[in-house]
Design a protein around this motif. Structure first.
Motif, PDB file in Angstrom:
ATOM      1  N   ILE A  20      -2.935  56.789  72.627  1.00  0.00           N
ATOM      2  CA  ILE A  20      -1.677  56.109  72.583  1.00  0.00           C
ATOM      3  C   ILE A  20      -0.529  56.998  72.516  1.00  0.00           C
ATOM      4  CG2 ILE A  20      -2.844  54.749  70.634  1.00  0.00           C
ATOM      5  CD1 ILE A  20      -1.760  56.585  68.353  1.00  0.00           C
ATOM      6  N   HIS A  21      -0.587  58.432  72.750  1.00  0.00           N
ATOM      7  CA  HIS A  21       0.639  59.233  72.684  1.00  0.00           C
ATOM      8  C   HIS A  21       0.881  59.602  74.132  1.00  0.00           C
ATOM      9  CE1 HIS A  21       0.306  60.459  68.396  1.00  0.00           C
ATOM     10  NE2 HIS A  21       1.386  60.602  68.561  1.00  0.00           N
ATOM     11  N   LEU A  22       0.023  59.317  75.006  1.00  0.00           N
ATOM     12  CA  LEU A  22       0.133  59.637  76.510  1.00  0.00           C
ATOM     13  C   LEU A  22       0.607  58.184  76.992  1.00  0.00           C
ATOM     14  CD1 LEU A  22      -0.124  60.734  79.249  1.00  0.00           C
ATOM     15  CD2 LEU A  22      -2.592  60.274  79.319  1.00  0.00           C
ATOM     16  N   ALA A  23       0.081  56.926  76.309  1.00  0.00           N
ATOM     17  CA  ALA A  23       0.252  55.640  76.753  1.00  0.00           C
ATOM     18  C   ALA A  23       1.960  55.481  76.423  1.00  0.00           C
ATOM     19  CB  ALA A  23      -0.177  54.434  76.474  1.00  0.00           C
ATOM     20  N   THR A  24       2.314  55.832  75.420  1.00  0.00           N
ATOM     21  CA  THR A  24       3.743  55.697  74.845  1.00  0.00           C
ATOM     22  C   THR A  24       4.728  56.606  75.661  1.00  0.00           C
ATOM     23  OG1 THR A  24       2.644  54.986  72.809  1.00  0.00           O
ATOM     24  CG2 THR A  24       4.996  55.437  72.746  1.00  0.00           C
ATOM     25  N   ALA A 170       1.330  67.740  61.419  1.00  0.00           N
ATOM     26  CA  ALA A 170       1.276  66.588  60.308  1.00  0.00           C
ATOM     27  C   ALA A 170       1.782  65.152  61.065  1.00  0.00           C
ATOM     28  CB  ALA A 170       1.993  66.843  59.200  1.00  0.00           C
ATOM     29  N   ALA A 171       2.853  65.340  62.042  1.00  0.00           N
ATOM     30  CA  ALA A 171       3.354  64.222  62.564  1.00  0.00           C
ATOM     31  C   ALA A 171       2.368  63.192  63.140  1.00  0.00           C
ATOM     32  CB  ALA A 171       4.586  64.480  63.623  1.00  0.00           C
ATOM     33  N   ALA A 182       4.071  60.260  67.178  1.00  0.00           N
ATOM     34  CA  ALA A 182       4.952  61.496  66.525  1.00  0.00           C
ATOM     35  C   ALA A 182       6.250  61.590  66.893  1.00  0.00           C
ATOM     36  CB  ALA A 182       4.074  62.900  67.024  1.00  0.00           C
ATOM     37  N   PRO A 183       6.409  61.259  68.382  1.00  0.00           N
ATOM     38  CA  PRO A 183       7.863  61.719  69.021  1.00  0.00           C
ATOM     39  C   PRO A 183       8.912  60.474  68.325  1.00  0.00           C
ATOM     40  CG  PRO A 183       6.390  61.874  70.745  1.00  0.00           C
ATOM     41  CD  PRO A 183       5.721  61.382  69.579  1.00  0.00           C
ATOM     42  N   GLU A 184       8.196  59.323  67.975  1.00  0.00           N
ATOM     43  CA  GLU A 184       8.936  58.283  67.377  1.00  0.00           C
ATOM     44  C   GLU A 184       9.254  58.513  66.016  1.00  0.00           C
ATOM     45  OE1 GLU A 184       7.313  54.571  70.047  1.00  0.00           O
ATOM     46  OE2 GLU A 184       6.391  55.055  68.256  1.00  0.00           O
ATOM     47  N   LEU A 185       8.392  59.150  65.223  1.00  0.00           N
ATOM     48  CA  LEU A 185       8.471  59.478  63.806  1.00  0.00           C
ATOM     49  C   LEU A 185       9.586  60.786  63.737  1.00  0.00           C
ATOM     50  CD1 LEU A 185       7.712  59.000  60.850  1.00  0.00           C
ATOM     51  CD2 LEU A 185       5.834  60.876  61.335  1.00  0.00           C
ATOM     52  N   GLU A 186       9.363  61.729  64.490  1.00  0.00           N
ATOM     53  CA  GLU A 186      10.092  63.155  64.641  1.00  0.00           C
ATOM     54  C   GLU A 186      10.725  63.315  66.040  1.00  0.00           C
ATOM     55  OE1 GLU A 186       7.938  66.136  62.262  1.00  0.00           O
ATOM     56  OE2 GLU A 186       7.708  64.959  60.430  1.00  0.00           O
ATOM     57  N   PRO A 187      11.700  62.970  66.408  1.00  0.00           N
ATOM     58  CA  PRO A 187      11.834  63.078  67.848  1.00  0.00           C
ATOM     59  C   PRO A 187      12.237  64.395  68.162  1.00  0.00           C
ATOM     60  CG  PRO A 187      12.977  61.083  67.045  1.00  0.00           C
ATOM     61  CD  PRO A 187      12.449  61.735  65.715  1.00  0.00           C
ATOM     62  N   ALA A 188      12.786  65.173  67.361  1.00  0.00           N
ATOM     63  CA  ALA A 188      13.187  66.606  67.317  1.00  0.00           C
ATOM     64  C   ALA A 188      12.080  67.432  66.927  1.00  0.00           C
ATOM     65  CB  ALA A 188      14.568  66.882  66.657  1.00  0.00           C
ATOM     66  N   ALA A 192       6.701  66.420  69.257  1.00  0.00           N
ATOM     67  CA  ALA A 192       7.169  65.430  70.065  1.00  0.00           C
ATOM     68  C   ALA A 192       7.308  66.234  71.334  1.00  0.00           C
ATOM     69  CB  ALA A 192       8.824  65.390  69.812  1.00  0.00           C
ATOM     70  N   ASP A 193       7.561  67.676  71.412  1.00  0.00           N
ATOM     71  CA  ASP A 193       7.553  68.761  72.493  1.00  0.00           C
ATOM     72  C   ASP A 193       5.956  68.960  72.977  1.00  0.00           C
ATOM     73  OD1 ASP A 193      10.246  69.437  71.819  1.00  0.00           O
ATOM     74  OD2 ASP A 193       9.691  71.271  70.750  1.00  0.00           O
ATOM     75  N   ASP A 194       5.099  68.756  72.115  1.00  0.00           N
ATOM     76  CA  ASP A 194       3.522  68.641  72.694  1.00  0.00           C
ATOM     77  C   ASP A 194       3.764  67.583  73.400  1.00  0.00           C
ATOM     78  OD1 ASP A 194       3.250  71.068  70.915  1.00  0.00           O
ATOM     79  OD2 ASP A 194       2.465  69.728  69.404  1.00  0.00           O
ATOM     80  N   VAL A 195       3.940  66.251  73.189  1.00  0.00           N
ATOM     81  CA  VAL A 195       3.707  65.000  73.695  1.00  0.00           C
ATOM     82  C   VAL A 195       4.534  65.176  75.222  1.00  0.00           C
ATOM     83  CG1 VAL A 195       4.060  62.625  73.899  1.00  0.00           C
ATOM     84  CG2 VAL A 195       3.175  63.899  71.777  1.00  0.00           C
ATOM     85  N   ALA A 196       5.867  65.884  75.104  1.00  0.00           N
ATOM     86  CA  ALA A 196       6.498  65.983  76.142  1.00  0.00           C
ATOM     87  C   ALA A 196       6.006  66.717  77.604  1.00  0.00           C
ATOM     88  CB  ALA A 196       7.705  66.401  76.031  1.00  0.00           C
TER      89      ALA A 196
END
Length: 220
Positions: A20-24, A170-171, A182-188, A192-196
């Motif tokens: 879900i994180h890769l697809a989003t 936790a995110a 996680a990036p949608e919940l906590e963009p900063a 979010a950095d991990d997903v980026a």
């Protein structure tokens, strides 16, 4: 259409979280994206319902024989990137997901039992002939020796280790209950950095992108 299949023999490895994180991330990059939920537990589908209609779409596919046709229909409808969330076993659906994939990702916690379970998944991935990488999930964010030892064991099995990971944050847990990432919940946040970093690596993977000459939004 680029297709990334998430496979693992072991349950609880983090397949759905990765999917879900890769697809989003792909969707947020402007690429029409779908998640194919082939797991009878339908975890990704439940997340999609909690998401209340927001992209990316989650498509159920309980039959391995329908998977190629569904992917073809989605491509005709405009989808350019698909992430397949597979069952926690090296069964016929997992084999079909390998067959249709451009890239295989094998989520794995950097722990002894999880690393040992990768052996069966490695056989499946190697038989497919597709590029495959183990991606460490849910481990401590900073544990240099742990990851070095885990990588050594993975390489002994005959697989490569992705240069990115989604460590314990936790995110990742808090976001999914609300149909978010996680990036949608906590963009900063650090998650979010991990997903980026994950998306930056996947989107530039030569063996995958060489099959697709023009992909809007990838910047390649």
């Amino acid at each position: 259409m680029i297709t990334v299949s998430i496979i693992s023999q072991k349950g609880g490895a983090g397949k759905t979280t990765l999917a879900i994180h890769l697809a989003t991330a792909a969707h947020d990059a402007g690429i029409p994206t779908v998640i194919m939920d082939t797991d009878p537990q339908a975890t990704a589908s439940r997340w999609g319902k909690w998401r209340a209609g927001r992209d990316p779409d989650v498509i159920d596919c309980a039959s391995h024989s329908l998977l190629p046709d569904k992917l073809a229909a989605l491509e005709r409808a405009g989808a350019m990137f698909a992430v397949i969330d597979t069952p926690p076993a090296a069964d016929i659906m997992a084999r079909e997901a390998c067959r249709v994939a451009s890239l295989l990702l094998i989520p794995c916690r950097p722990r002894a039992f999880d690393l040992d379970a990768v052996r069966t998944t490695a056989e499946l991935a190697q038989a497919s002939g597709k590029p495959a990488y183990v991606l460490f999930m849910a481990g401590p964010p900073r544990a240099v020796l742990l990851y070095a030892e885990a990588e050594r064991l993975i390489e002994q099995i005959g697989l490569k280790v992705a240069p990115v990971m989604l460590p314990e944050r936790a995110a990742f847990h808090h976001s999914v209950a609300g149909g978010k990432t996680a990036p949608e919940l906590e963009p900063a946040g650090k998650a979010a950095d991990d997903v980026a970093a994950l998306w930056a690596w996947v989107s530039k993977h030569d063996s995958m992108l060489s099959r697709h000459h023009v992909i809007k939004g990838l910047g390649v």
